[in-house]
Structure formats: C-alpha cells, structure tokens
Design a protein around this motif. Sequence first.
Motif, PDB file in Angstrom:
ATOM      1  N   GLN A   4       4.776   3.532  -1.351  1.00 53.09           N
ATOM      2  CA  GLN A   4       3.961   2.779  -0.420  1.00 53.09           C
ATOM      3  C   GLN A   4       4.793   1.655  -0.240  1.00 53.09           C
ATOM      4  O   GLN A   4       5.267   0.703  -1.183  1.00 53.09           O
ATOM      5  N   TYR A   9      -1.942  -3.971  -1.982  1.00 49.15           N
ATOM      6  CA  TYR A   9      -3.218  -4.293  -2.572  1.00 49.15           C
ATOM      7  C   TYR A   9      -2.976  -4.573  -3.950  1.00 49.15           C
ATOM      8  O   TYR A   9      -3.291  -3.938  -5.108  1.00 49.15           O
ATOM      9  N   TYR A  17      -9.801 -10.023  -3.788  1.00 45.88           N
ATOM     10  CA  TYR A  17     -10.877  -9.065  -3.120  1.00 45.88           C
ATOM     11  C   TYR A  17     -12.340  -9.215  -3.840  1.00 45.88           C
ATOM     12  O   TYR A  17     -13.174  -9.292  -3.159  1.00 45.88           O
ATOM     13  N   GLU A  45     -15.501   8.444  -2.213  1.00 50.59           N
ATOM     14  CA  GLU A  45     -14.882   7.252  -1.325  1.00 50.59           C
ATOM     15  C   GLU A  45     -13.607   7.170  -1.370  1.00 50.59           C
ATOM     16  O   GLU A  45     -12.887   6.628  -2.615  1.00 50.59           O
ATOM     17  N   ALA A  47      -9.895   5.516  -0.923  1.00 52.73           N
ATOM     18  CA  ALA A  47      -9.472   4.289  -0.676  1.00 52.73           C
ATOM     19  C   ALA A  47     -10.654   3.445  -1.277  1.00 52.73           C
ATOM     20  O   ALA A  47     -11.099   2.259  -0.896  1.00 52.73           O
ATOM     21  N   CYS A  48     -11.349   3.614  -2.589  1.00 52.31           N
ATOM     22  CA  CYS A  48     -12.479   3.018  -2.924  1.00 52.31           C
ATOM     23  C   CYS A  48     -12.156   1.608  -3.554  1.00 52.31           C
ATOM     24  O   CYS A  48     -13.063   0.770  -3.939  1.00 52.31           O
ATOM     25  N   GLY A  49     -11.004   1.133  -3.738  1.00 56.16           N
ATOM     26  CA  GLY A  49     -10.522  -0.030  -4.028  1.00 56.16           C
ATOM     27  C   GLY A  49     -11.126  -0.504  -5.539  1.00 56.16           C
ATOM     28  O   GLY A  49     -11.007   0.389  -6.280  1.00 56.16           O
ATOM     29  N   ARG A  52     -16.295  -1.898  -5.040  1.00 52.23           N
ATOM     30  CA  ARG A  52     -17.398  -2.814  -4.212  1.00 52.23           C
ATOM     31  C   ARG A  52     -18.504  -1.829  -3.587  1.00 52.23           C
ATOM     32  O   ARG A  52     -19.660  -2.118  -3.798  1.00 52.23           O
ATOM     33  N   ASP A  68      -7.601   5.940  -4.675  1.00 56.63           N
ATOM     34  CA  ASP A  68      -6.925   4.495  -4.305  1.00 56.63           C
ATOM     35  C   ASP A  68      -5.535   4.618  -4.660  1.00 56.63           C
ATOM     36  O   ASP A  68      -5.372   5.249  -5.875  1.00 56.63           O
ATOM     37  N   THR A  69      -4.625   4.217  -4.105  1.00 54.15           N
ATOM     38  CA  THR A  69      -3.441   3.957  -4.302  1.00 54.15           C
ATOM     39  C   THR A  69      -2.919   2.773  -5.404  1.00 54.15           C
ATOM     40  O   THR A  69      -1.718   2.778  -6.018  1.00 54.15           O
ATOM     41  N   SER A  70      -3.764   1.871  -5.399  1.00 57.11           N
ATOM     42  CA  SER A  70      -3.407   0.707  -6.099  1.00 57.11           C
ATOM     43  C   SER A  70      -4.072   0.614  -7.549  1.00 57.11           C
ATOM     44  O   SER A  70      -5.012   0.725  -7.584  1.00 57.11           O
ATOM     45  N   GLY A  94      -3.681   9.497  -2.843  1.00 61.42           N
ATOM     46  CA  GLY A  94      -3.531   8.688  -1.540  1.00 61.42           C
ATOM     47  C   GLY A  94      -4.214   9.612  -0.410  1.00 61.42           C
ATOM     48  O   GLY A  94      -4.454  10.669  -0.803  1.00 61.42           O
ATOM     49  N   PHE A  95      -4.399   8.922   0.717  1.00 60.67           N
ATOM     50  CA  PHE A  95      -5.186   9.698   2.002  1.00 60.67           C
ATOM     51  C   PHE A  95      -4.401  11.041   1.917  1.00 60.67           C
ATOM     52  O   PHE A  95      -4.923  12.104   2.360  1.00 60.67           O
ATOM     53  N   GLU A  96      -2.989  10.927   2.188  1.00 68.96           N
ATOM     54  CA  GLU A  96      -2.332  11.945   2.520  1.00 68.96           C
ATOM     55  C   GLU A  96      -1.900  13.136   1.694  1.00 68.96           C
ATOM     56  O   GLU A  96      -1.976  14.207   2.090  1.00 68.96           O
ATOM     57  N   VAL A 111     -15.850  -0.632   5.622  1.00 69.02           N
ATOM     58  CA  VAL A 111     -14.759  -1.611   6.298  1.00 69.02           C
ATOM     59  C   VAL A 111     -13.622  -1.183   6.520  1.00 69.02           C
ATOM     60  O   VAL A 111     -12.756  -2.014   6.300  1.00 69.02           O
TER      61      VAL A 111
HETATM   62  C1  SAM Z   1     -10.061  -3.020   2.316  1.00 68.99           C
HETATM   63  S1  SAM Z   1      -9.664  -2.230   0.726  1.00 68.99           S
HETATM   64  C2  SAM Z   1     -11.308  -1.488   0.994  1.00 68.99           C
HETATM   65  C3  SAM Z   1     -11.760  -1.114  -0.406  1.00 68.99           C
HETATM   66  C4  SAM Z   1     -13.195  -0.420  -0.629  1.00 68.99           C
HETATM   67  N1  SAM Z   1     -12.914   0.845   0.224  1.00 68.99           N
HETATM   68  C5  SAM Z   1     -14.181  -1.352  -0.213  1.00 68.99           C
HETATM   69  O1  SAM Z   1     -14.871  -0.947   0.775  1.00 68.99           O
HETATM   70  O2  SAM Z   1     -14.388  -2.533  -0.778  1.00 68.99           O
HETATM   71  C6  SAM Z   1      -8.569  -0.898   1.368  1.00 68.99           C
HETATM   72  C7  SAM Z   1      -8.122  -0.122   0.032  1.00 68.99           C
HETATM   73  O3  SAM Z   1      -7.268   0.902   0.499  1.00 68.99           O
HETATM   74  C8  SAM Z   1      -6.106   1.258  -0.417  1.00 68.99           C
HETATM   75  N2  SAM Z   1      -5.260   2.201   0.178  1.00 68.99           N
HETATM   76  C9  SAM Z   1      -4.277   1.461   1.113  1.00 68.99           C
HETATM   77  N3  SAM Z   1      -3.454   2.480   1.370  1.00 68.99           N
HETATM   78  C10 SAM Z   1      -3.977   3.744   0.889  1.00 68.99           C
HETATM   79  C11 SAM Z   1      -3.670   5.230   0.723  1.00 68.99           C
HETATM   80  N4  SAM Z   1      -2.681   5.581   1.741  1.00 68.99           N
HETATM   81  N5  SAM Z   1      -4.180   5.793   0.205  1.00 68.99           N
HETATM   82  C12 SAM Z   1      -5.369   5.555  -0.388  1.00 68.99           C
HETATM   83  N6  SAM Z   1      -5.852   4.313  -0.694  1.00 68.99           N
HETATM   84  C13 SAM Z   1      -5.104   3.356   0.157  1.00 68.99           C
HETATM   85  C14 SAM Z   1      -5.991  -0.131  -1.035  1.00 68.99           C
HETATM   86  O4  SAM Z   1      -5.213  -0.131  -2.201  1.00 68.99           O
HETATM   87  C15 SAM Z   1      -7.423  -1.106  -0.808  1.00 68.99           C
HETATM   88  O5  SAM Z   1      -7.772  -0.603  -2.376  1.00 68.99           O
END
Ligand code: SAM
Length: 254
Positions: A4, A9, A17, A45, A47-49, A52, A68-70, A94-96, A111
């Motif tokens: 990426q 993040y 965050y 979820e 991209a659960c970050g 939260r 999540d990727t991070s 990742g999403f992909e 969000v």
């Molecule tokens: C705005 S944060 C949202 C986190 C959580 N969903 C929340 O509601 O608090 C976006 C998240 O997307 C993740 N992200 C970015 N690109 C991504 C990808 N290609 N696949 C999965 N996660 C990804 C980031 O690492 C980050 O944790």
Amino acid sequence: MSIQTSNLYGSIAAEIYDLDKPFGALPDTAFYLDRLSGVTGPILEPACGSGRALVPLAQAGHAVSGFDTSTEMLARAQARCVEAGVTAHLSQQGFEDFVYDQPFAAIVLPVGSFTLIGDVAVALAVLKRFHAALEPGGLLMIDLPPLSMLSRPIQDRRSWTTPDGELLTLEGFGTGTDWLCQTYEARYRYERWRDHRLVETQIDPMIQRAWGRTEFELALAHCGFGEVHVIGGYDRSRGVRQSDRVLTFEARAL
Ligand SMILES: C[S@@+](CC[C@H](N)C(=O)[O-])C[C@H]1O[C@@H](n2cnc3c(N)ncnc32)[C@H](O)[C@@H]1O
C-alpha cells in the motif's frame, strides 16, 4: 496483501485516532448497535481499524471479525479487546483480497472506510467480494459521505497531548480533486514531539473516492444486492437531507 502506498494509518495516526475518537464518541456506535441487535450470526467489519466500532459490538455479545491493512491499527484493536475482556477474530488483510471460510450474517463499514477504495472497478470487485462473504439474505451496511465531500477544501491542523505528555500533531491539506473519477487526494503529516523536540514524523498520502447516492444504489444492485435503503445522519425517523454528512446504505445479499 498488495503493498500500500496511501491510506497507511501508521503508528502516530493510530494513536491520534484513539485519542480523537474514544468509544461511543461518534453517533454511529449507538446506531449500529441498535440495527444489529437482532442479528445472531457472525459480523464482519472490513477496515476495522483500532476497534472503535468492533469492540462495542463484541461487548454487546456479537461474534465479530475484523480485518485491516494497518499493523498499528490492528495492534491497538487487539489491545483494546483484551482491555474490554472480549474476543474478536482480527487479521491483517485488505479489501481487495480478504478471505474467510465462513459466511457472515452482516458486514458493516462505518464512517466512510469504503471511500478509501480510490478506483471504481476495484470498488465494484470489493462489493462482489462482500456479497460472496455474506450468507444469503445477509445484511450489508456502508456509511458514505455525500458527493459534496469532493468540494470541501481539506485544511486540517490539530494537536493532542498523550497521557505520557507527548504532543502529537496532524497537518492535512488537499493535493488534488479528479472530478471525472470522483477522487480526492490529500497529504497528511503526523509529528510526535517529546520535551519540545520533534522525535518522529510520518507522511500519509490519502486517496478517497466519493459516490453519488443513485450511483451507489446502482453499484449495489449490479453486485447482487437488493432491498437497498438509505438513511441520513443515522436517523431512521426521517428522510435523507441535503445537509446530511453521512449516508448509510443498507442492502441484503440476494
Ligand atoms: C477511517 S479508519 C476506520 C476504522 C474503523 N472502521 C472505525 O470505524 O473506526 C479506516 C481504516 O481503513 C484501513 N484501510 C485502508 N486501506 C485499506 C484496505 N485497502 N483494506 C483494508 N483496510 C484498509 C486503515 O488502515 C484504517 O484503519
């Protein structure tokens, strides 16, 4: 997982965050807890970050998975699960290209995480992947900002003090809007200051894609979803308004 180059993040972003958005601070938490209260199967979820949204769902008794990727966001999510005394199946994906061996009853993306998919063809493939990961009739919920996000100039400058007394700063500014592709690019600079000295700097280029309401409804239909409903401002008691800063798209996997 592919390498990426944007939407990273990293560690300072992850720390900010959690300082900026503690559990329950945003209105989506109560909305999702209420909407999912009748769901008995597992919930994913993407991209659960840092957990939260995921941790409150686990605390409410749901079986939750998140990817999540991070690395840094996931580490915080794991720590917060332990702190809250709940378990969640967390993985770095990742999403992909995410894979699971069990279907989910619901997939939720609060969000605007979905806007981080900057390419429309990839986004459609991801929606199809969500469809394949849901049980028949499974629920998909995606929050999106309105199309007007493209015209908002990003000029963000904020700071936080950590419990250890460090100063964390964020400075973000827009670097370009592509009106044909409906994408918005920005560059975020994160800094960590300790005892008045700058000890760490991280740069995160961000790319987001905005969706029109009808465009996204059509995209959901194209990817096998039906019964699409749109809710504005996390308020089911009224119709969608021009002024809504979040639109929640709900759909069922047909
Ligand atoms: C705005 S944060 C949202 C986190 C959580 N969903 C929340 O509601 O608090 C976006 C998240 O997307 C993740 N992200 C970015 N690109 C991504 C990808 N290609 N696949 C999965 N996660 C990804 C980031 O690492 C980050 O944790």
